[in-house]
Design an enzyme around this catalytic site. Structure first.
Site, short mmCIF file in Angstrom:
data_model
loop_
_atom_site.label_atom_id
_atom_site.label_comp_id
_atom_site.label_asym_id
_atom_site.label_seq_id
_atom_site.Cartn_x
_atom_site.Cartn_y
_atom_site.Cartn_z
N GLU A 81 -53.71 55.37 -28.88
CA GLU A 81 -52.58 55.74 -28.01
C GLU A 81 -51.25 55.66 -28.76
O GLU A 81 -50.36 56.49 -28.55
CB GLU A 81 -52.57 54.82 -26.79
CG GLU A 81 -53.75 55.07 -25.87
CD GLU A 81 -53.89 54.00 -24.80
OE1 GLU A 81 -54.18 52.85 -25.15
OE2 GLU A 81 -53.68 54.32 -23.63
N ALA A 96 -55.65 47.23 -28.26
CA ALA A 96 -54.96 46.05 -27.75
C ALA A 96 -55.80 44.83 -28.10
O ALA A 96 -57.02 44.93 -28.26
CB ALA A 96 -54.79 46.17 -26.24
N GLY A 129 -55.62 51.18 -27.65
CA GLY A 129 -54.17 51.18 -27.80
C GLY A 129 -53.72 51.69 -29.16
O GLY A 129 -52.61 52.21 -29.30
N GLU A 133 -62.01 51.80 -23.97
CA GLU A 133 -61.68 50.84 -22.90
C GLU A 133 -62.77 50.71 -21.85
O GLU A 133 -63.01 49.62 -21.33
CB GLU A 133 -60.36 51.25 -22.22
CG GLU A 133 -59.13 50.99 -23.07
CD GLU A 133 -58.79 52.15 -24.00
OE1 GLU A 133 -59.62 53.07 -24.16
OE2 GLU A 133 -57.68 52.14 -24.56
N1 DAK Z 1 -58.75 42.70 -30.38
C1 DAK Z 1 -58.84 41.51 -31.00
N2 DAK Z 1 -59.47 41.32 -32.18
C2 DAK Z 1 -60.06 42.39 -32.75
C3 DAK Z 1 -60.01 43.68 -32.16
C4 DAK Z 1 -59.33 43.82 -30.93
N3 DAK Z 1 -59.16 45.00 -30.31
N4 DAK Z 1 -60.69 44.52 -32.95
C5 DAK Z 1 -61.14 43.81 -34.01
N5 DAK Z 1 -60.76 42.51 -33.89
C6 DAK Z 1 -61.04 41.42 -34.81
C7 DAK Z 1 -62.47 40.96 -34.68
O1 DAK Z 1 -62.62 40.06 -33.60
C8 DAK Z 1 -62.69 40.30 -36.02
O2 DAK Z 1 -62.07 39.02 -36.01
P1 DAK Z 1 -62.81 37.73 -36.67
O3 DAK Z 1 -64.13 37.64 -35.97
O4 DAK Z 1 -62.95 38.08 -38.12
O5 DAK Z 1 -61.87 36.60 -36.41
C9 DAK Z 1 -61.88 41.17 -36.97
O6 DAK Z 1 -60.95 41.87 -36.15
C10 DAK Z 1 -62.73 42.20 -37.70
O7 DAK Z 1 -63.46 42.92 -36.73
P2 DAK Z 1 -65.08 43.10 -36.79
O8 DAK Z 1 -65.70 41.94 -37.47
O9 DAK Z 1 -65.52 43.44 -35.41
O10 DAK Z 1 -65.20 44.38 -37.74
P3 DAK Z 1 -66.34 45.48 -37.72
O11 DAK Z 1 -66.10 46.33 -38.92
O12 DAK Z 1 -67.69 44.88 -37.57
O13 DAK Z 1 -66.05 46.37 -36.42
C11 DAK Z 1 -64.66 47.63 -34.88
C12 DAK Z 1 -64.86 47.11 -36.35
C13 DAK Z 1 -63.29 48.27 -34.81
C14 DAK Z 1 -65.73 48.66 -34.56
C15 DAK Z 1 -64.78 46.41 -33.91
O14 DAK Z 1 -63.92 45.35 -34.39
C16 DAK Z 1 -64.40 46.75 -32.52
O15 DAK Z 1 -65.17 47.37 -31.79
N6 DAK Z 1 -63.19 46.32 -32.10
C17 DAK Z 1 -62.76 46.47 -30.74
C18 DAK Z 1 -62.34 47.89 -30.51
C19 DAK Z 1 -61.90 48.09 -29.09
O16 DAK Z 1 -62.68 47.96 -28.13
N7 DAK Z 1 -60.63 48.45 -28.95
C20 DAK Z 1 -60.10 48.78 -27.69
C21 DAK Z 1 -59.42 47.58 -27.11
S1 DAK Z 1 -58.98 47.92 -25.44
C22 DAK Z 1 -53.74 47.77 -20.55
C23 DAK Z 1 -53.07 47.71 -21.72
C24 DAK Z 1 -53.67 48.15 -22.86
C25 DAK Z 1 -54.93 48.65 -22.85
C26 DAK Z 1 -55.58 48.73 -21.64
C27 DAK Z 1 -55.00 48.31 -20.50
N8 DAK Z 1 -53.14 47.24 -19.39
C28 DAK Z 1 -52.40 46.04 -19.49
C29 DAK Z 1 -53.49 47.83 -18.12
C30 DAK Z 1 -55.58 49.01 -24.07
C31 DAK Z 1 -56.83 48.55 -24.23
C32 DAK Z 1 -57.47 48.58 -25.51
O17 DAK Z 1 -56.94 48.99 -26.52
#
Ligand code: DAK
Length: 258
Positions: free
Chosen positions: A112, A64, A109, A132
């Site tokens: 998922e 997400a 997400g 998460e």
């Molecule tokens: N959201 C927003 N932007 C993201 C992103 C994300 N999840 N993942 C990557 N990006 C963006 C980065 O900010 C970056 O943008 P710029 O800085 O270039 O503008 C660009 O994508 C490239 O990412 P990185 O520079 O970080 O690339 P790396 O190769 O260094 O790292 C990575 C790749 C995938 C390891 C890293 O980007 C990362 O850790 N991303 C976050 C992964 C993450 O934590 N995903 C889980 C999100 S939480 C709910 C509804 C839904 C959910 C929960 C609750 N409710 C409403 C109750 C679901 C939650 C989730 O999915």
């Protein structure tokens, strides 16, 4: 059709591509809305007999959109969660087989969403995880329930409670992924699997999918009754007669979905 999700046809297979590569296809509201719309288009496309869902660039989807989520009120978060759930449910309730082709990150997400597909094919470079808890959140798009069903409770707990990623090889070993491929083969292999299913009797495929899904929510006896009823129903179809006649006449069947 929004460019955030491309909807193309490759033969009898609908190919949906999450197309926000600069943000690693992070699922923001607009992308989820576009996905929901694209799934509805596929549901209304009688010629689409299978679906492949993939991501543009180096991610399937990195979860997400954290930046957008960080600004949400609790009410907006609930609406957002509902949107994610309804996209996953829409995918799951399609009457055609759905395959997630995961080339890179499938996190949170994104993982998922892949789990809402009937099965996952992955590139050897893919990475899966439910990170998460590292954000102080829990999976919000149905991950807790779907992941448990796919890989069992212990692996689901390990992934969700540690938030650590796993590589494609491990994902394959635990049954999260059905098959893994070299990166340049992945999409063709997913489309090929979709095309194979697309050539089968569409009523039988739809019925089998439904019975498998309803059966896993039921006790075994009820699941058996569901299967028997569906078997009776499908055997009354024109396609079933055609399939058996074609076998006996040593020719390919011509299914019409009736
Ligand atoms: N959201 C927003 N932007 C993201 C992103 C994300 N999840 N993942 C990557 N990006 C963006 C980065 O900010 C970056 O943008 P710029 O800085 O270039 O503008 C660009 O994508 C490239 O990412 P990185 O520079 O970080 O690339 P790396 O190769 O260094 O790292 C990575 C790749 C995938 C390891 C890293 O980007 C990362 O850790 N991303 C976050 C992964 C993450 O934590 N995903 C889980 C999100 S939480 C709910 C509804 C839904 C959910 C929960 C609750 N409710 C409403 C109750 C679901 C939650 C989730 O999915």
């Amino acid at each position: 059709m929004s460019e955030l999700v491309r909807n193309e046809r490759r033969g009898a297979v609908a190919l949906l591509t999450l197309n926000r590569p600069k943000a690693l296809n992070a699922l923001d509201r607009a992308t989820l809305e576009a996905l929901h719309e694209a799934i509805a288009e596929v549901a209304n496309d009688a010629g689409a007999r299978a679906l492949v869902l993939t991501g543009e660039g180096r991610a399937f989807a990195a979860g997400a959109d954290i930046e957008q989520m960080s600004r949400m009120s609790p009410q907006e978060a609930e609406t957002f969660s509902r949107l994610g759930h309804s996209s996953a449910a829409a995918l799951e309730s399609l009457a055609i087989p759905t395959i997630a082709a995961v080339a890179g990150f499938a996190l949170g997400g994104g993982c998922e969403l892949a789990l809402a597909c009937d099965w996952i094919y992955a590139s050897r470079k893919a990475r899966f995880g439910q990170p998460e808890v590292a954000l102080g959140l829990i999976p919000g798009f149905g991950g807790t329930s779907r992941l448990v069903r796919r890989v069992g409770i212990a692996w689901a707990k390990q992934l969700v409670l540690t938030g650590a990623n796993i590589e494609a090889e491990e994902a394959l070993r635990i049954g999260l992924v059905n098959r893994s491929f070299e990166p340049d083969e992945l999409l063709d292999k997913a489309l090929e699997a979709g095309e194979t299913a697309a050539q089968r009797g569409p009523l039988a495929v739809a019925m089998a999918k439904r019975v498998i899904e309803q059966g896993q929510d039921a006790d075994v006896r009820t699941a058996h009754v569901l299967e028997q009823n569906a078997f009776g129903l499908v055997s009354a179809s024109r396609d079933c007669r055609e399939g058996m006649e074609a076998f006996l006449q040593k020719r390919d069947p011509s299914f019409r979905g009736e």
